[in-house]
Design an enzyme around this catalytic site. Structure first.
Site, PDB file in Angstrom:
ATOM      1  N   ARG A  27     -44.227 -25.149 -36.862  1.00  0.00           N
ATOM      2  CA  ARG A  27     -42.935 -25.497 -37.481  1.00  0.00           C
ATOM      3  C   ARG A  27     -42.343 -26.735 -36.827  1.00  0.00           C
ATOM      4  O   ARG A  27     -41.852 -27.624 -37.520  1.00  0.00           O
ATOM      5  CB  ARG A  27     -41.974 -24.304 -37.375  1.00  0.00           C
ATOM      6  N   GLY A  94     -53.996 -20.810 -42.114  1.00  0.00           N
ATOM      7  CA  GLY A  94     -53.172 -20.391 -43.256  1.00  0.00           C
ATOM      8  C   GLY A  94     -51.751 -20.928 -43.141  1.00  0.00           C
ATOM      9  O   GLY A  94     -51.138 -21.307 -44.139  1.00  0.00           O
ATOM     10  N   SER A 166     -43.827 -11.867 -46.246  1.00  0.00           N
ATOM     11  CA  SER A 166     -44.674 -12.908 -45.653  1.00  0.00           C
ATOM     12  C   SER A 166     -43.812 -14.049 -45.134  1.00  0.00           C
ATOM     13  O   SER A 166     -43.090 -14.686 -45.890  1.00  0.00           O
ATOM     14  CB  SER A 166     -45.668 -13.443 -46.699  1.00  0.00           C
ATOM     15  N   ASP A 320     -50.503  -9.607 -36.643  1.00  0.00           N
ATOM     16  CA  ASP A 320     -51.534 -10.347 -35.892  1.00  0.00           C
ATOM     17  C   ASP A 320     -52.032  -9.569 -34.678  1.00  0.00           C
ATOM     18  O   ASP A 320     -53.051  -9.922 -34.098  1.00  0.00           O
ATOM     19  CB  ASP A 320     -50.999 -11.705 -35.439  1.00  0.00           C
ATOM     20  N   ARG A 351     -60.136  -8.208 -41.774  1.00  0.00           N
ATOM     21  CA  ARG A 351     -60.020  -7.630 -40.424  1.00  0.00           C
ATOM     22  C   ARG A 351     -60.257  -6.128 -40.406  1.00  0.00           C
ATOM     23  O   ARG A 351     -60.698  -5.585 -39.390  1.00  0.00           O
ATOM     24  CB  ARG A 351     -58.657  -7.978 -39.805  1.00  0.00           C
TER      25      ARG A 351
HETATM   26  C1  S3P Z   1     -47.449 -16.561 -39.634  1.00  0.00           C
HETATM   27  C2  S3P Z   1     -47.136 -15.494 -40.425  1.00  0.00           C
HETATM   28  C3  S3P Z   1     -48.016 -14.342 -40.621  1.00  0.00           C
HETATM   29  C4  S3P Z   1     -49.089 -14.282 -39.538  1.00  0.00           C
HETATM   30  C5  S3P Z   1     -49.724 -15.606 -39.309  1.00  0.00           C
HETATM   31  C6  S3P Z   1     -48.698 -16.625 -38.869  1.00  0.00           C
HETATM   32  C7  S3P Z   1     -46.490 -17.666 -39.533  1.00  0.00           C
HETATM   33  O1  S3P Z   1     -48.644 -14.443 -41.884  1.00  0.00           O
HETATM   34  O2  S3P Z   1     -50.074 -13.339 -39.870  1.00  0.00           O
HETATM   35  O3  S3P Z   1     -50.741 -15.528 -38.303  1.00  0.00           O
HETATM   36  O4  S3P Z   1     -46.613 -18.485 -38.596  1.00  0.00           O
HETATM   37  O5  S3P Z   1     -45.600 -17.735 -40.381  1.00  0.00           O
HETATM   38  P1  S3P Z   1     -47.912 -13.954 -43.243  1.00  0.00           P
HETATM   39  O6  S3P Z   1     -46.624 -14.590 -43.270  1.00  0.00           O
HETATM   40  O7  S3P Z   1     -48.824 -14.393 -44.324  1.00  0.00           O
HETATM   41  O8  S3P Z   1     -47.858 -12.469 -43.128  1.00  0.00           O
END
Ligand code: S3P
Length: 436
Positions: A27, A94, A166, A320, A351
Site C-alpha cells: 500500500r 494477488g 476481502s 494467511d 492450500r
Molecule cells: C491481503 C489480503 C488477503 C490476504 C493476502 C493479502 C492484502 O487477501 O490473504 O495475503 O494485503 O490485502 P483477500 O483480501 O483476498 O482475502
C-alpha cells in the site's frame, strides 16, 4: 529449485526482527507512486511480492531507489502516471494485481497486467465487477482471469456492497475511489485488514471508516485539484511471517523467543487470540502506534497447545496464518479444524489440498473438506519427516519447515526458495534461532 533439509530441534531461542509487513509495504509503495513528491519508506518488505509492486510503479513512471530496506519513491501526483511500455508483471502477487487494478482503472491510458502461472489461475472477477461499475472497461481472460486489460476511464463514485470479505477487493475499490467524482462507499460483509484505510489517511486522502462501512472522497482530479503527498513512513514487522516463529517457539518447552517491532493492527491479531486460546505463552511487553498502525514486541515461550476450531467471520482475519495452524495440528491435544475457509483453495496454491497432501506425507490424520480441513491431534500419532511439495506456495513451504522441527527424522522441502515470495531470509533466520 533448492531443497532445504530440516532436522529435529530442541528449542527456539533468541531475538528476531522480521521483514516489513507485506500488506502495508504494497500500500505504501502504490500510494507513494501516485503521491506528489518523495516518500521514504523504511523497513520496506523484502518480499518478492512487494518488489513486484515497486517494479510495476516504476514501469508506470514513479522514480524508485532501493537501498537495503529503505525505498525512496518519487511520485508525480495522482495524474502523474504514464502508460507502461509493456504489460505489467505482478509476479505471484494477488495484492499487486488486485489493488493496482483499482489505480489503473482511473488512468487516462490502457494497461495490461498479468503474473505467473499461479496468479493467472486466481479469481479476478471480484475486482473486475466493481471497477466496471465505476466506469472502467476491463477485459479478463475467460471473463475471470489475468491477464487483465484495463482501459482507464473517468470513474464515477459507487456504493459497493461487497459479496465477500476481502481486503484486496475493498482496497481496489477505495483506490479507484481516489480517481472518481464524489464519495465512494464500500460496505464489507465482515471485517478485514484495514491497512489501506490507514495508509490513505497517512498520505492525506479524505477517508472515513465506521464499522463495516468505509468512504473515500475522490481527489477531484477532473477539476485539476486535490492530491496526496509523499511521506516518510516506517513499516512494522510482518505478523504473518512472525507466526512461523511463534509456532516454532511454542512447540518446545525450553524455547524463549523475542520478536521485535511486529505490526499488531487489531484486524490482524485474531491469530494471536487463537494462539492464546490454545494455551500459548505469548506476551506483548510494549505497544506503540506508528502511522496509525499498532506495533509491539512479542515474547514467546514453549507451551502445550490445546488445538481448536476456527470458522465464520474469524477466517478472513487470519486467512494467511491457516497453513501454519494446520501444520501445527498434529502437535496439539485436540487437533485443528477450519470451517468456512473455501477461499483457501484460491490462494497462491489450493492450500486445503496442499496442506492435506503434505500432512499425510508426514503421517498425520487429515479429513479434507470443500471448505476446510480437520487435522487430528497428538493422539493420532507422531509425525515423521518427509519430502514436502509446497506447490510453489511460500506459506506451505514455511509451515512444513516448522512442522519438520518437531517431527521424527529428516524433512526435505522441495522448491524451498518459494519462501522468498514473502520472506527471502526465512531459512537463515530459522537456522540462527534453532537449538538442535
Ligand atoms: C491481503 C489480503 C488477503 C490476504 C493476502 C493479502 C492484502 O487477501 O490473504 O495475503 O494485503 O490485502 P483477500 O483480501 O483476498 O482475502
Amino acid at each position: 529449485m533448492k531443497k532445504q533439509t530440516i532436522l529435529p530441534a530442541k528449542s527456539i531461542n533468541g531475538g528476531i526482527e522480521l521483514p516489513g509487513d507485506k500488506s502495508i509495504s504494497h500500500r505504501y509503495g502504490m500510494l507513494a507512486g501516485i503521491a506528489e513528491g518523495t516518500s521514504e519508506l523504511r523497513h520496506f518488505s523484502a518480499a518478492a511480492d512487494c518488489h513486484s509492486t515497486l517494479a510495476c510503479m516504476r514501469a508506470l513512471g514513479a522514480e524508485i531507489k532501493i537501498e537495503k530496506d529503505v525505498v525512496r519513491v518519487t511520485g508525480h501526483g495522482p495524474r502523474g502516471l504514464q502508460a507502461p511500455r509493456k504489460a505489467l508483471d505482478a509476479g505471484n502477487s494477488g495484492t499487486t494485481i488486485r489493488l493496482l487494478s483499482g489505480i489503473l482503472a482511473g488512468q487516462n491510458f490502457s494497461t495490461t497486467i498479468s503474473g505467473d502461472d499461479s496468479l493467472q489461475k486466481r479469481p479476478m472477477k471480484r475486482v473486475v465487477a466493481p471497477l466496471r461499475q465505476m466506469g472502467a472497461e476491463i477485459v479478463a481472460r475467460q471473463e475471470q482471469f489475468a491477464p487483465l486489460e484495463i482501459h482507464g476511464a473517468r470513474l464515477r463514485a459507487i456504493s459497493y456492497e461487497m459479496p465477500m470479505a476481502s481486503a484486496q477487493v475493498k482496497s481496489a475499490v477505495l483506490l479507484a475511489g481516489l480517481f472518481a467524482e464524489g464519495v465512494t462507499k464500500v460496505i464489507e460483509p465482515a471485517r478485514t485488514r484495514d491497512h489501506t484505510e490507514l495508509a490513505l489517511e497517512e498520505f492525506g486522502a479524505e477517508i472515513e471508516h465506521h464499522g463495516l462501512t468505509t468512504t473515500v472522497r475522490g481527489l477531484g482530479i477532473a477539476n485539476g485539484h486535490g492530491t496526496i503527498t509523499g511521506r516518510t513512513l516506517e513499516v512494522p514487522g510482518d505478523l504473518s511471517s512472525a507466526v512461523f516463529f511463534i509456532a516454532a517457539a511454542s512447540l518446545f518447552a525450553e524455547s524463549s523467543l523475542l520478536i521485535h517491532n511486529v505490526g499488531l493492527n487489531p484486524t490482524r491479531t485474531a491469530i494471536l487470540d487463537f494462539f492464546l486460546s490454545m494455551g500459548a505463552d505469548i506476551k506483548t511487553p510494549s505497544l506503540r502506534t506508528a502511522h496509525g498502525e499498532v506495533v509491539g514486541d512479542l515474547a514467546v515461550k514453549g507451551a502445550v497447545l490445546k488445538g481448536g476450531i476456527i470458522s465464520g467471520d474469524t477466517i478472513p482475519l487470519l486467512i494467511d496464518e491457516l497453513p501454519m495452524l494446520a501444520a501445527l495440528g498434529p502437535f496439539t491435544e485436540q487437533g485443528i479444524e477450519f470451517r468456512d475457509a473455501a477461499e483457501l483453495r484460491v490462494k497462491e496454491s489450493d492450500r486445503i489440498a496442499a496442506l492435506a497432501e503434505n500432512l499425510r506425507r508426514m503421517g498425520a490424520t487429515v479429513e479434507e473438506r470443500p471448505d476446510g480441513l480437520r487435522v487430528e491431534g497428538r493422539k493420532a500419532g507422531k509425525l515423521h519427516g518427509a519430502e514436502i511439495e509446497p506447490h510453489g506456495d511460500h506459506r506451505i513451504a514455511m509451515a512444513f519447515a516448522i512442522a519438520g522441527l518437531a517431527a521424527e527424522g529428516k524433512t526435505v522441502i522441495r522448491d524451498a526458495d518459494c519462501a522468498g515470495v514473502s520472506f527471502p531470509t526465512f531459512y537463515e533466520e530459522l537456522d540462527r534461532l534453532v537449538q538442535g
